[in-house]
Motif scaffolding. Structure first.
Motif, PDB file in Angstrom:
ATOM      1  N   SER A  67       0.806  -1.223   0.000  1.00  0.00           N
ATOM      2  CA  SER A  67       0.000   0.000   0.000  1.00  0.00           C
ATOM      3  C   SER A  67       0.837   1.270   0.000  1.00  0.00           C
ATOM      4  CB  SER A  67      -0.898   0.004   1.247  1.00  0.00           C
ATOM      5  OG  SER A  67      -0.116  -0.064   2.425  1.00  0.00           O
TER       6      SER A  67
ATOM      7  N   SER B 171       3.174   2.559  -2.339  1.00  0.00           N
ATOM      8  CA  SER B 171       3.756   3.177  -3.537  1.00  0.00           C
ATOM      9  C   SER B 171       3.389   4.649  -3.652  1.00  0.00           C
ATOM     10  CB  SER B 171       3.329   2.421  -4.798  1.00  0.00           C
ATOM     11  OG  SER B 171       1.915   2.407  -4.930  1.00  0.00           O
ATOM     12  N   ASP B 172       2.128   5.011  -3.391  1.00  0.00           N
ATOM     13  CA  ASP B 172       1.721   6.419  -3.473  1.00  0.00           C
ATOM     14  C   ASP B 172       2.460   7.259  -2.431  1.00  0.00           C
ATOM     15  OD1 ASP B 172       0.029   5.810  -5.521  1.00  0.00           O
ATOM     16  OD2 ASP B 172      -1.802   5.861  -4.315  1.00  0.00           O
ATOM     17  N   ASN B 173       2.636   6.719  -1.240  1.00  0.00           N
ATOM     18  CA  ASN B 173       3.326   7.463  -0.192  1.00  0.00           C
ATOM     19  C   ASN B 173       4.811   7.626  -0.513  1.00  0.00           C
ATOM     20  OD1 ASN B 173       0.987   7.679   1.519  1.00  0.00           O
ATOM     21  ND2 ASN B 173       1.268   5.536   2.051  1.00  0.00           N
TER      22      ASN B 173
ATOM     23  N   ASP C 200       5.965   7.832  -3.503  1.00  0.00           N
ATOM     24  CA  ASP C 200       5.996   8.839  -4.576  1.00  0.00           C
ATOM     25  C   ASP C 200       5.868  10.247  -4.011  1.00  0.00           C
ATOM     26  OD1 ASP C 200       6.238   6.830  -6.450  1.00  0.00           O
ATOM     27  OD2 ASP C 200       4.125   6.860  -7.034  1.00  0.00           O
ATOM     28  N   LYS C 201       4.989  10.440  -3.020  1.00  0.00           N
ATOM     29  CA  LYS C 201       4.859  11.766  -2.403  1.00  0.00           C
ATOM     30  C   LYS C 201       6.152  12.176  -1.717  1.00  0.00           C
ATOM     31  CE  LYS C 201       0.966  10.669  -0.248  1.00  0.00           C
ATOM     32  NZ  LYS C 201      -0.238  10.791   0.630  1.00  0.00           N
TER      33      LYS C 201
ATOM     34  N   GLN D 235       8.721  13.077  -4.485  1.00  0.00           N
ATOM     35  CA  GLN D 235       8.341  14.321  -5.168  1.00  0.00           C
ATOM     36  C   GLN D 235       8.639  15.543  -4.313  1.00  0.00           C
ATOM     37  OE1 GLN D 235       4.210  13.532  -6.038  1.00  0.00           O
ATOM     38  NE2 GLN D 235       4.727  11.962  -7.554  1.00  0.00           N
TER      39      GLN D 235
ATOM     40  N   SER E 231      12.439   4.634  -3.963  1.00  0.00           N
ATOM     41  CA  SER E 231      11.242   4.069  -4.595  1.00  0.00           C
ATOM     42  C   SER E 231      11.391   2.549  -4.569  1.00  0.00           C
ATOM     43  CB  SER E 231      11.094   4.586  -6.024  1.00  0.00           C
ATOM     44  OG  SER E 231      11.013   6.003  -6.045  1.00  0.00           O
TER      45      SER E 231
ATOM     46  N   ASP F  82       2.868   3.365   6.717  1.00  0.00           N
ATOM     47  CA  ASP F  82       1.419   3.590   6.817  1.00  0.00           C
ATOM     48  C   ASP F  82       0.752   2.618   7.789  1.00  0.00           C
ATOM     49  OD1 ASP F  82       1.551   1.248   5.351  1.00  0.00           O
ATOM     50  OD2 ASP F  82       0.222   1.914   3.739  1.00  0.00           O
TER      51      ASP F  82
ATOM     52  N   SER G 186      -1.065  10.550   5.622  1.00  0.00           N
ATOM     53  CA  SER G 186      -2.212  10.660   4.708  1.00  0.00           C
ATOM     54  C   SER G 186      -2.280  12.017   4.016  1.00  0.00           C
ATOM     55  CB  SER G 186      -3.513  10.408   5.465  1.00  0.00           C
ATOM     56  OG  SER G 186      -3.739  11.418   6.434  1.00  0.00           O
TER      57      SER G 186
ATOM     58  N   ASN H 100      -1.622  15.111   1.444  1.00  0.00           N
ATOM     59  CA  ASN H 100      -1.499  15.068  -0.013  1.00  0.00           C
ATOM     60  C   ASN H 100      -0.115  15.458  -0.507  1.00  0.00           C
ATOM     61  OD1 ASN H 100      -4.209  14.301  -0.426  1.00  0.00           O
ATOM     62  ND2 ASN H 100      -4.888  16.433  -0.239  1.00  0.00           N
ATOM     63  N   ASP H 101       0.636  16.176   0.314  1.00  0.00           N
ATOM     64  CA  ASP H 101       1.936  16.678  -0.109  1.00  0.00           C
ATOM     65  C   ASP H 101       2.838  16.749   1.112  1.00  0.00           C
ATOM     66  OD1 ASP H 101       4.017  18.799  -0.656  1.00  0.00           O
ATOM     67  OD2 ASP H 101       3.046  18.779  -2.617  1.00  0.00           O
TER      68      ASP H 101
END
Length: 336
Positions: free
Chosen positions: A81, A83-85, A87-88, A91, A176, A230, A310, A312-313
């Motif tokens: 779960s 990968s999105d975190n 990436d943030k 970034q 990553s 997470d 959680s 967004n940025d």
């Protein structure tokens, strides 16, 4: 800059450490936990207000902070779960690298390096007959994994002297991480064990015959531990009897054991450690609740900072974490 959440640390699970336990050292704990909720505003060009960049009695300017070196260690969850975190995180990181270079490096001459570890602590013995564990066991990650990239570190960690653009590119490449398989044992892949991964990386992977991580941690550097997960920490002490035949973990180790281990590594000076948590809250009933991580942050007070994973940025969170690093560096006690 930091907001006290007012959350009390959860009760620590009591359990005896197994084979290969921590180095014993007494911890010195400071005042209230500094914490902040994550802000979704992007803030990539902020310069820190470096109080130490002053002129001394002889009219010479220079580094007036307590430390001249910083070792940043990111311990990152590689569960499915995340990968999105991840990436943030990557970034937002270029802004952090630029601010470090513009302030701590250019103004104070700080020498810094960055290590990346996976929080996954399983090896192939966790699932008999199956290649379940990635066998990282605290080894520094320094190769391309989940995303294609053009640059990796020359060694096993990232050197800040290479400049912010190179540092950011290399961090994106190695931070990553590949997502863990679903059949990695219990709990999910052994992926959420950042505290045990830290112990493995800073002790076992330094003192064993391979000495894979030897040289990363410097005695005369501020250690900044950044935990990104997470779910809550699920650490056990690795050893001959840690993994039962069905692949489940051994007894969960008390959070204080891991803190005492870090303090011992830093010459019994808790002032020489800062901890950043990018995790869930201490409580609230959600899947991301991380009471053990928050207990660990409370032990590092006042050198601790938390932001909600959680968000967004993470740009603002990383910039605020740098202010914690600056303050912690000011209170650094040189070895010897």
């Amino acid at each position: 800059m930091f907001t006290n959440t007012g959350e009390s640390a959860s009760a620590e699970a009591s359990s005896s450490a197994g084979v290969g336990g921590p180095t014993d050292a007494s911890a010195g704990v400071g005042g209230p936990t500094d914490a902040s909720t994550d802000d979704s505003a992007t803030d990539s060009g902020v310069l820190l207000d470096i109080a130490g960049n002053e002129t001394n009695a002889s009219g010479e300017s220079g580094n007036m902070l307590g430390c001249s070196k910083v070792d940043l260690l990111f311990v990152i969850d590689d569960s499915g779960s995340m990968s999105d975190n991840q990436d943030k995180l990557t970034q937002a990181f270029p802004g952090m690298a630029q601010t470090i270079d513009d302030t701590l490096v250019a103004q104070e001459g700080i020498d810094y390096r960055i290590g990346v570890m996976s929080s996954n602590i399983l090896d192939n013995t966790a699932c008999p007959g199956l290649a379940c564990g990635p066998n990282f066991l605290g080894r520094l990650q320094h190769t391309q994994a989940r995303v294609s990239c053009n640059d990796v570190p020359a060694g096993r960690w990232i050197e800040g002297g290479d400049g912010p653009t190179v540092v950011a590119d290399q961090f994106t490449c190695v931070a990553s991480l590949n997502m863990a398989q679903d059949l990695n044992g219990f709990p999910e892949g052994g992926s959420e064990a950042p505290l045990e991964a830290t112990r493995l990386g800073l002790i076992d992977r330094v003192n064993d015959a391979e000495a894979y991580n030897q040289g990363f941690l410097r005695d005369d550097a501020l250690l900044v531990l950044i935990l990104v997960t997470d779910e809550d920490d699920q650490s056990v002490w690795m050893g001959l009897n840690s993994w039962p035949l069905l692949g489940g973990p051994g007894s969960v180790a008390p959070v204080s054991d891991f803190w005492n281990m870090l303090v011992g590594l830093k010459g019994d000076h808790p002032e020489n450690i800062a901890v950043v948590g990018i995790t869930g809250p201490a409580s609230g009933g959600g899947d991301t609740d991380a009471p053990r991580v928050h207990d660990f942050l409370s032990l590092a007070e006042p050198n601790s900072y938390w932001t909600d994973i959680s968000g967004n940025d993470y740009s603002t969170a990383l910039q605020e974490a740098l202010e914690l690093i600056e303050g912690s560096c000011g209170g650094f006690i040189p070895p010897g």
